[in-house]
Design a protein around this motif. Structure first.
Motif, PDB file in Angstrom:
ATOM      1  N   TYR A  15      23.386 -20.450 -21.193  1.00 55.76           N
ATOM      2  CA  TYR A  15      22.624 -20.879 -22.366  1.00 55.76           C
ATOM      3  C   TYR A  15      23.195 -22.244 -22.723  1.00 55.76           C
ATOM      4  O   TYR A  15      24.279 -22.315 -23.308  1.00 55.76           O
ATOM      5  CB  TYR A  15      22.817 -19.929 -23.543  1.00 55.76           C
ATOM      6  CG  TYR A  15      22.419 -18.494 -23.245  1.00 55.76           C
ATOM      7  CD1 TYR A  15      21.085 -18.101 -23.229  1.00 55.76           C
ATOM      8  CD2 TYR A  15      23.399 -17.533 -22.986  1.00 55.76           C
ATOM      9  CE1 TYR A  15      20.727 -16.785 -22.967  1.00 55.76           C
ATOM     10  CE2 TYR A  15      23.049 -16.219 -22.728  1.00 55.76           C
ATOM     11  CZ  TYR A  15      21.717 -15.855 -22.717  1.00 55.76           C
ATOM     12  OH  TYR A  15      21.373 -14.552 -22.453  1.00 55.76           O
ATOM     13  N   ILE A  18      27.042 -22.782 -22.486  1.00 56.73           N
ATOM     14  CA  ILE A  18      27.708 -21.466 -22.425  1.00 56.73           C
ATOM     15  C   ILE A  18      27.342 -20.754 -21.125  1.00 56.73           C
ATOM     16  O   ILE A  18      26.166 -20.602 -20.803  1.00 56.73           O
ATOM     17  CB  ILE A  18      27.270 -20.573 -23.610  1.00 56.73           C
ATOM     18  CG1 ILE A  18      27.733 -21.192 -24.924  1.00 56.73           C
ATOM     19  CG2 ILE A  18      27.799 -19.141 -23.475  1.00 56.73           C
ATOM     20  CD1 ILE A  18      27.232 -20.464 -26.149  1.00 56.73           C
ATOM     21  N   ALA A  20      27.205 -17.387 -19.867  1.00 53.93           N
ATOM     22  CA  ALA A  20      27.271 -16.015 -20.384  1.00 53.93           C
ATOM     23  C   ALA A  20      27.552 -15.017 -19.263  1.00 53.93           C
ATOM     24  O   ALA A  20      28.252 -14.026 -19.460  1.00 53.93           O
ATOM     25  CB  ALA A  20      25.962 -15.659 -21.078  1.00 53.93           C
ATOM     26  N   PRO A  39      33.919  -6.619 -24.083  1.00 52.43           N
ATOM     27  CA  PRO A  39      34.054  -7.077 -25.465  1.00 52.43           C
ATOM     28  C   PRO A  39      32.783  -7.797 -25.930  1.00 52.43           C
ATOM     29  O   PRO A  39      31.927  -8.133 -25.110  1.00 52.43           O
ATOM     30  CB  PRO A  39      35.227  -8.072 -25.409  1.00 52.43           C
ATOM     31  CG  PRO A  39      35.855  -7.901 -24.083  1.00 52.43           C
ATOM     32  CD  PRO A  39      34.844  -7.292 -23.178  1.00 52.43           C
ATOM     33  N   GLY A  41      30.214 -10.450 -26.600  1.00 54.79           N
ATOM     34  CA  GLY A  41      29.969 -11.725 -25.938  1.00 54.79           C
ATOM     35  C   GLY A  41      30.330 -11.733 -24.458  1.00 54.79           C
ATOM     36  O   GLY A  41      30.301 -12.782 -23.819  1.00 54.79           O
ATOM     37  N   ALA A  42      30.655 -10.558 -23.890  1.00 56.33           N
ATOM     38  CA  ALA A  42      31.083 -10.513 -22.479  1.00 56.33           C
ATOM     39  C   ALA A  42      29.933 -10.786 -21.519  1.00 56.33           C
ATOM     40  O   ALA A  42      30.154 -11.113 -20.354  1.00 56.33           O
ATOM     41  CB  ALA A  42      31.703  -9.149 -22.169  1.00 56.33           C
ATOM     42  N   GLY A  43      28.698 -10.613 -21.998  1.00 53.89           N
ATOM     43  CA  GLY A  43      27.546 -10.862 -21.133  1.00 53.89           C
ATOM     44  C   GLY A  43      26.757  -9.607 -20.788  1.00 53.89           C
ATOM     45  O   GLY A  43      25.883  -9.631 -19.921  1.00 53.89           O
ATOM     46  N   LYS A  44      27.016  -8.514 -21.499  1.00 55.61           N
ATOM     47  CA  LYS A  44      26.355  -7.243 -21.184  1.00 55.61           C
ATOM     48  C   LYS A  44      24.849  -7.314 -21.431  1.00 55.61           C
ATOM     49  O   LYS A  44      24.055  -6.988 -20.554  1.00 55.61           O
ATOM     50  CB  LYS A  44      26.944  -6.101 -22.038  1.00 55.61           C
ATOM     51  CG  LYS A  44      28.430  -5.899 -21.869  1.00 55.61           C
ATOM     52  CD  LYS A  44      28.962  -4.808 -22.773  1.00 55.61           C
ATOM     53  CE  LYS A  44      28.820  -5.090 -24.255  1.00 55.61           C
ATOM     54  NZ  LYS A  44      29.590  -6.235 -24.754  1.00 55.61           N
ATOM     55  N   SER A  46      22.921  -9.913 -21.859  1.00 56.47           N
ATOM     56  CA  SER A  46      22.271 -10.903 -20.979  1.00 56.47           C
ATOM     57  C   SER A  46      22.001 -10.272 -19.617  1.00 56.47           C
ATOM     58  O   SER A  46      20.908 -10.415 -19.058  1.00 56.47           O
ATOM     59  CB  SER A  46      23.166 -12.136 -20.803  1.00 56.47           C
ATOM     60  OG  SER A  46      23.423 -12.727 -22.046  1.00 56.47           O
ATOM     61  N   GLN A  85      18.294  -3.443 -27.918  1.00 55.46           N
ATOM     62  CA  GLN A  85      19.182  -3.391 -29.079  1.00 55.46           C
ATOM     63  C   GLN A  85      18.383  -3.602 -30.355  1.00 55.46           C
ATOM     64  O   GLN A  85      18.675  -3.044 -31.393  1.00 55.46           O
ATOM     65  CB  GLN A  85      20.220  -4.503 -28.956  1.00 55.46           C
ATOM     66  CG  GLN A  85      21.640  -3.990 -28.864  1.00 55.46           C
ATOM     67  CD  GLN A  85      22.622  -5.130 -28.749  1.00 55.46           C
ATOM     68  OE1 GLN A  85      22.563  -6.103 -29.498  1.00 55.46           O
ATOM     69  NE2 GLN A  85      23.529  -5.004 -27.819  1.00 55.46           N
ATOM     70  N   GLU A 157      23.329  -0.256 -25.983  1.00 50.57           N
ATOM     71  CA  GLU A 157      24.049   0.341 -27.116  1.00 50.57           C
ATOM     72  C   GLU A 157      23.217   1.429 -27.790  1.00 50.57           C
ATOM     73  O   GLU A 157      22.894   1.339 -28.986  1.00 50.57           O
ATOM     74  CB  GLU A 157      24.445  -0.747 -28.126  1.00 50.57           C
ATOM     75  CG  GLU A 157      25.409  -1.758 -27.525  1.00 50.57           C
ATOM     76  CD  GLU A 157      26.018  -2.665 -28.574  1.00 50.57           C
ATOM     77  OE1 GLU A 157      26.194  -2.224 -29.716  1.00 50.57           O
ATOM     78  OE2 GLU A 157      26.320  -3.815 -28.232  1.00 50.57           O
ATOM     79  N   HIS A 189      29.991   0.256 -26.759  1.00 51.74           N
ATOM     80  CA  HIS A 189      31.347  -0.106 -27.193  1.00 51.74           C
ATOM     81  C   HIS A 189      32.169   1.158 -27.427  1.00 51.74           C
ATOM     82  O   HIS A 189      33.318   1.068 -27.842  1.00 51.74           O
ATOM     83  CB  HIS A 189      31.287  -0.929 -28.485  1.00 51.74           C
ATOM     84  CG  HIS A 189      30.799  -2.323 -28.258  1.00 51.74           C
ATOM     85  ND1 HIS A 189      31.505  -3.243 -27.515  1.00 51.74           N
ATOM     86  CD2 HIS A 189      29.679  -2.955 -28.647  1.00 51.74           C
ATOM     87  CE1 HIS A 189      30.837  -4.378 -27.474  1.00 51.74           C
ATOM     88  NE2 HIS A 189      29.718  -4.230 -28.152  1.00 51.74           N
TER      89      HIS A 189
HETATM   90  N1  LIG Z   1      19.765 -16.763 -26.595  1.00 55.28           N
HETATM   91  C1  LIG Z   1      21.009 -17.232 -26.549  1.00 55.28           C
HETATM   92  N2  LIG Z   1      21.290 -18.524 -26.779  1.00 55.28           N
HETATM   93  C2  LIG Z   1      22.548 -19.006 -26.714  1.00 55.28           C
HETATM   94  N3  LIG Z   1      23.621 -18.256 -26.429  1.00 55.28           N
HETATM   95  C3  LIG Z   1      23.415 -16.953 -26.199  1.00 55.28           C
HETATM   96  C4  LIG Z   1      22.104 -16.371 -26.245  1.00 55.28           C
HETATM   97  N4  LIG Z   1      22.223 -15.050 -25.959  1.00 55.28           N
HETATM   98  C5  LIG Z   1      23.531 -14.826 -25.746  1.00 55.28           C
HETATM   99  N5  LIG Z   1      24.248 -15.950 -25.884  1.00 55.28           N
HETATM  100  C6  LIG Z   1      25.701 -16.114 -25.688  1.00 55.28           C
HETATM  101  O1  LIG Z   1      26.021 -15.607 -24.404  1.00 55.28           O
HETATM  102  C7  LIG Z   1      27.241 -14.882 -24.430  1.00 55.28           C
HETATM  103  C8  LIG Z   1      26.989 -13.458 -23.938  1.00 55.28           C
HETATM  104  O2  LIG Z   1      26.157 -12.793 -24.878  1.00 55.28           O
HETATM  105  P1  LIG Z   1      25.642 -11.300 -24.655  1.00 55.28           P
HETATM  106  O3  LIG Z   1      24.729 -10.969 -25.798  1.00 55.28           O
HETATM  107  O4  LIG Z   1      25.100 -11.171 -23.283  1.00 55.28           O
HETATM  108  O5  LIG Z   1      27.006 -10.496 -24.762  1.00 55.28           O
HETATM  109  P2  LIG Z   1      27.278  -8.943 -25.009  1.00 55.28           P
HETATM  110  O6  LIG Z   1      28.345  -8.558 -24.053  1.00 55.28           O
HETATM  111  O7  LIG Z   1      26.017  -8.171 -24.963  1.00 55.28           O
HETATM  112  O8  LIG Z   1      27.861  -8.965 -26.484  1.00 55.28           O
HETATM  113  P3  LIG Z   1      27.845  -7.858 -27.670  1.00 55.28           P
HETATM  114  O9  LIG Z   1      28.791  -6.779 -27.274  1.00 55.28           O
HETATM  115  O10 LIG Z   1      28.357  -8.638 -28.837  1.00 55.28           O
HETATM  116  O11 LIG Z   1      26.428  -7.378 -27.836  1.00 55.28           O
HETATM  117  C9  LIG Z   1      27.744 -14.965 -25.864  1.00 55.28           C
HETATM  118  O12 LIG Z   1      28.664 -16.021 -25.933  1.00 55.28           O
HETATM  119  C10 LIG Z   1      26.507 -15.266 -26.669  1.00 55.28           C
HETATM  120  O13 LIG Z   1      26.832 -15.995 -27.824  1.00 55.28           O
END
Ligand SMILES: Nc1ncnc2c1ncn2[C@@H]1O[C@H](COP(=O)(O)OP(=O)(O)OP(=O)(O)O)[C@@H](O)[C@H]1O
Length: 304
Positions: A15, A18, A20, A39, A41-44, A46, A85, A157, A189
């Protein structure tokens, strides 16, 4: 050979600046429950949203039931159930009508009324989605994900914010899906949830896989001795009394964990040392490492 339910190789998602998802490779078997942990923001999400075809990958290959989720979305839609989610249900849609509508898109759906009742939503069948409580909205999204008898379900989740009764209902449903040969890929989580439900656990951090395996292979056979006592015990002194190869740590404050060959000798030494030091040790127990222990060891304690 039949393709896995999900096969990701070198997956990348960016993104802007970033990264992800950073070269993630994983496979989820058919008919099994795969839990993706990581954790914030780990990328799950995405990763899962790329598998669902809602996001495009920037690199790597993605196969869901052997198909490309973007280019072959129409072929996948009837075979895959998705619980997002954020619900994904129109705010004004009534719970029962919505579930019946989703069911109509499928050739051999489950009975929507029975599913509503199963998830404790019968009384709310005429309630618009926006007026349902958060937990009821979650349950409706779960019902919508499974009503079409999919071969594969993605649950992002699924039990976040659910009360214990609803959580158990969700776990039972996932267990039944598995018994019917449905593959489930879920993010959570809750380590206890992963330990209880998953055949295969994938721990991701900073967009890559840091460990994977069955819950028991990740936690290992080793046992630990745990107890609670006043904070700040002199662990060097305790270690000196323990068999060579033992380890002792206080984490979090006032919670002690002794690792090594946890047998009668070690147990006797710890209790004798506590008695000699005037330390009242509470909740002394011998346990296997939990998935949460493994998760924290791999991903650290800093907040993301
Ligand atoms: N649409 C977006 N635009 C910009 N950054 C994004 C976007 N979606 C996710 N991110 C960033 O990508 C990274 C991974 O996000 P993601 O939602 O995949 O993590 P996650 O493991 O599902 O987190 P959580 O447990 O908090 O739900 C994070 O740093 C998040 O801020």
């Amino acid at each position: 050979m039949e393709s896995p339910a999900v096969a990701l190789t070198g997956l990348v998602k960016r993104y802007g600046r970033i990264v992800a998802v950073d070269g993630l490779t994983l496979s989820a078997a058919r008919g099994a429950v795969t839990a993706i942990l990581g954790p914030n923001g780990a990328g799950k999400t995405s990763t899962v949203e790329i598998c669902e075809g809602f996001r495009k990958a920037d690199g790597g290959t993605v196969r869901v039931l052997g198909l490309d989720p973007v280019r072959q979305a129409a072929r996948l839609r009837p075979r895959v159930g998705v619980m997002l989610q954020s619900g994904g249900v129109p705010p004004a849609a009534r719970a029962g009508e919505w579930l019946r509508l989703v069911a109509r898109f499928h050739a051999h759906p489950l009975d929507p009324g029975a599913l509503l009742s199963r998830l404790g939503l019968s009384e709310h069948a005429r309630t618009p989605y926006r007026r349902l409580s958060g937990g009821q909205q979650q349950r409706l999204s779960l019902a919508a994900a499974v009503v079409g008898r999919p071969e594969l379900v993605f649950l992002d989740e699924p039990t976040a914010g659910l009360d214990p009764q609803a959580r158990h209902a969700c776990w039972e449903l996932v267990g039944e899906l598995r018994a019917r040969g449905v593959a489930t890929v879920l993010t959570t989580h809750h380590m206890d949830e992963a330990e209880r439900l998953a055949d295969h656990v994938v721990i991701i951090d900073r967009g890559t896989v840091v460990a994977q395996g069955s819950p028991s292979s990740l936690t290992g056979a080793e046992r630990q001795l745990r107890f609670r006592a006043r904070p700040g015990l002199d662990l060097d002194e305790l270690l000196a009394a323990l068999p060579i190869g033992s380890a002792a740590k206080e984490s979090p404050s006032g919670h002690y964990v002794i690792e090594g060959h946890v047998g009668p000798e070690l147990l006797g030494t710890v209790t004798a040392w506590c008695a000699a030091e005037g330390v009242a040790a509470d909740d002394l127990s011998v346990e296997r490492r939990t998935l949460e222990d493994v998760f924290l060891e791999l991903t650290g304690r800093e907040l993301r």
